[in-house]
Design a protein around this motif. Structure first.
Motif, short mmCIF file in Angstrom:
data_model
loop_
_atom_site.label_atom_id
_atom_site.label_comp_id
_atom_site.label_asym_id
_atom_site.label_seq_id
_atom_site.Cartn_x
_atom_site.Cartn_y
_atom_site.Cartn_z
N GLU A 16 0.81 -1.21 0.00
CA GLU A 16 0.00 0.00 0.00
C GLU A 16 0.85 1.27 0.00
N TRP A 17 2.08 1.15 0.52
CA TRP A 17 2.94 2.33 0.52
C TRP A 17 3.28 2.77 -0.91
N GLY A 18 3.39 1.81 -1.80
CA GLY A 18 3.63 2.14 -3.20
C GLY A 18 5.07 2.38 -3.57
N TYR A 19 6.00 1.93 -2.73
CA TYR A 19 7.42 2.10 -3.04
C TYR A 19 7.97 0.82 -3.66
N ASP A 20 8.30 0.89 -4.92
CA ASP A 20 8.79 -0.30 -5.62
C ASP A 20 9.79 0.13 -6.70
N PRO A 21 11.00 -0.42 -6.72
CA PRO A 21 11.47 -1.45 -5.78
C PRO A 21 11.93 -0.85 -4.46
N ILE A 22 12.05 -1.68 -3.46
CA ILE A 22 12.60 -1.25 -2.18
C ILE A 22 14.12 -1.18 -2.30
N LEU A 23 14.69 -0.03 -1.99
CA LEU A 23 16.14 0.16 -2.16
C LEU A 23 16.94 -0.49 -1.03
N THR A 24 16.44 -0.36 0.19
CA THR A 24 17.19 -0.90 1.33
C THR A 24 16.23 -1.11 2.49
N ALA A 25 16.56 -2.04 3.36
CA ALA A 25 15.74 -2.31 4.55
C ALA A 25 16.68 -2.67 5.69
N ASN A 26 16.57 -1.92 6.76
CA ASN A 26 17.50 -2.11 7.89
C ASN A 26 16.74 -2.19 9.20
N ALA A 27 17.03 -3.22 9.98
CA ALA A 27 16.52 -3.35 11.34
C ALA A 27 17.65 -2.92 12.27
N TYR A 28 17.60 -1.69 12.74
CA TYR A 28 18.70 -1.12 13.51
C TYR A 28 19.05 -2.01 14.71
N ILE A 29 20.32 -2.34 14.85
CA ILE A 29 20.76 -3.25 15.90
C ILE A 29 21.33 -2.47 17.09
N GLY A 30 21.37 -3.14 18.22
CA GLY A 30 21.86 -2.51 19.44
C GLY A 30 23.34 -2.75 19.66
N CYS A 31 23.75 -2.71 20.93
CA CYS A 31 25.17 -2.69 21.26
C CYS A 31 25.77 -4.07 21.51
N SER A 32 24.96 -5.13 21.53
CA SER A 32 25.46 -6.42 21.98
C SER A 32 26.58 -6.97 21.09
N GLY A 33 26.46 -6.80 19.77
CA GLY A 33 27.51 -7.28 18.88
C GLY A 33 28.82 -6.56 19.09
#
Length: 250
Positions: free
Chosen positions: A167-184
């Motif tokens: 429904e957002w209408g963004y195609d193609p999706i350029l990038t997708a990131n799940a921001y990570i925390g400090c554990s790594g």
């Protein structure tokens, strides 16, 4: 304004016996390249350096760079920042200053930037080869959602409106990131890494991990971990924090 004597001969044996001095070099392409060199050369002895190089804007253009060249996808300006400061950094290491560096300049290809740093440091012989480099990944989830028929694609909803990706209408999706925390970053430090290159970790993750590592804070010590989080945000936003020192003669 307080007065303090600054120990210019910091060694890792002081870890946890006093507050940690973290210098911030957060930046983006086009910002000053001498920030790391200035911090390492200044009057305040730095124990560690953190840098937030990622924003939604440059993640998008890194995606375009990566599409054109599979060896790219990281914030190339950090490599120039490090090259300017390398002589000073290695000089301090030879003198016993075990300075840690953690940045999220790895963008979409942290291992590529880590490899570039490794190759550069190897040109310094044994002192360069002794620097341990780690990279942290896990934030780049584009492969999981780029197929419109996938379960992951269908599961993503807008937090405010509940609308789907379709429904957002963004195609193609350029990038997708799940921001990570400090554990790594924390794990890399505990395994002896000197320089940690991350993908899109949260802005405060590097400083938070450095604080937890230095003081030995555990994940369940919520008040202390929260202190590291707030402090990390202040440090990465640079100009919001001023810590006055007056050097006194021996």
């Amino acid at each position: 304004m307080s007065q303090t004597k600054l120990n210019m001969k910091f060694t890792s044996s002081e870890r946890g016996t006093r507050p940690i001095n973290i210098g911030g070099i957060s930046a983006c392409g086009g910002d000053r390249l001498d920030a790391l060199l200035k911090i390492l050369s200044g009057p305040i002895p730095i124990d560690a350096v953190c840098g937030d190089y990622m924003a939604e804007l440059n993640i998008a253009w890194l995606s375009k760079e990566l599409a054109d060249d599979p060896t790219k996808g990281y914030e190339q300006s950090f490599l120039n920042v490090f090259k300017l400061a390398a002589d000073k950094y290695l000089e301090l290491r030879k003198g016993g200053r075990d300075i840690k560096i953690a940045v999220n300049a790895g963008g979409l290809r942290p291992h590529s930037l880590a490899k570039q740093l490794r190759n550069f440091l190897n040109t310094y012989g044994d002192v360069g080869k002794s620097v341990k480099i780690a990279w942290v990944t896990g934030d780049n989830v584009l492969d999981q959602i780029k197929d419109p028929k996938s379960e992951a694609y269908a599961s993503i909803k807008h937090l405010s409106y509940g609308t789907s990706l379709e429904e957002w209408g963004y195609d193609p999706i350029l990038t997708a990131n799940a921001y990570i925390g400090c554990s790594g970053i924390l794990e890399a430090l505990e395994r002896g890494a000197d320089i940690i290159i991350c993908g899109r970790c949260t802005d405060a993750s590097a400083a938070q991990a450095l604080s937890m590592w230095w003081h030995g804070w555990k994940e369940q010590e919520f008040d202390k971990v929260a202190l590291g989080l707030v402090t990390g945000h202040l440090i990465e936003c640079g100009t919001y924090v001023v810590c006055p020192f007056i050097r006194t003669a021996e």
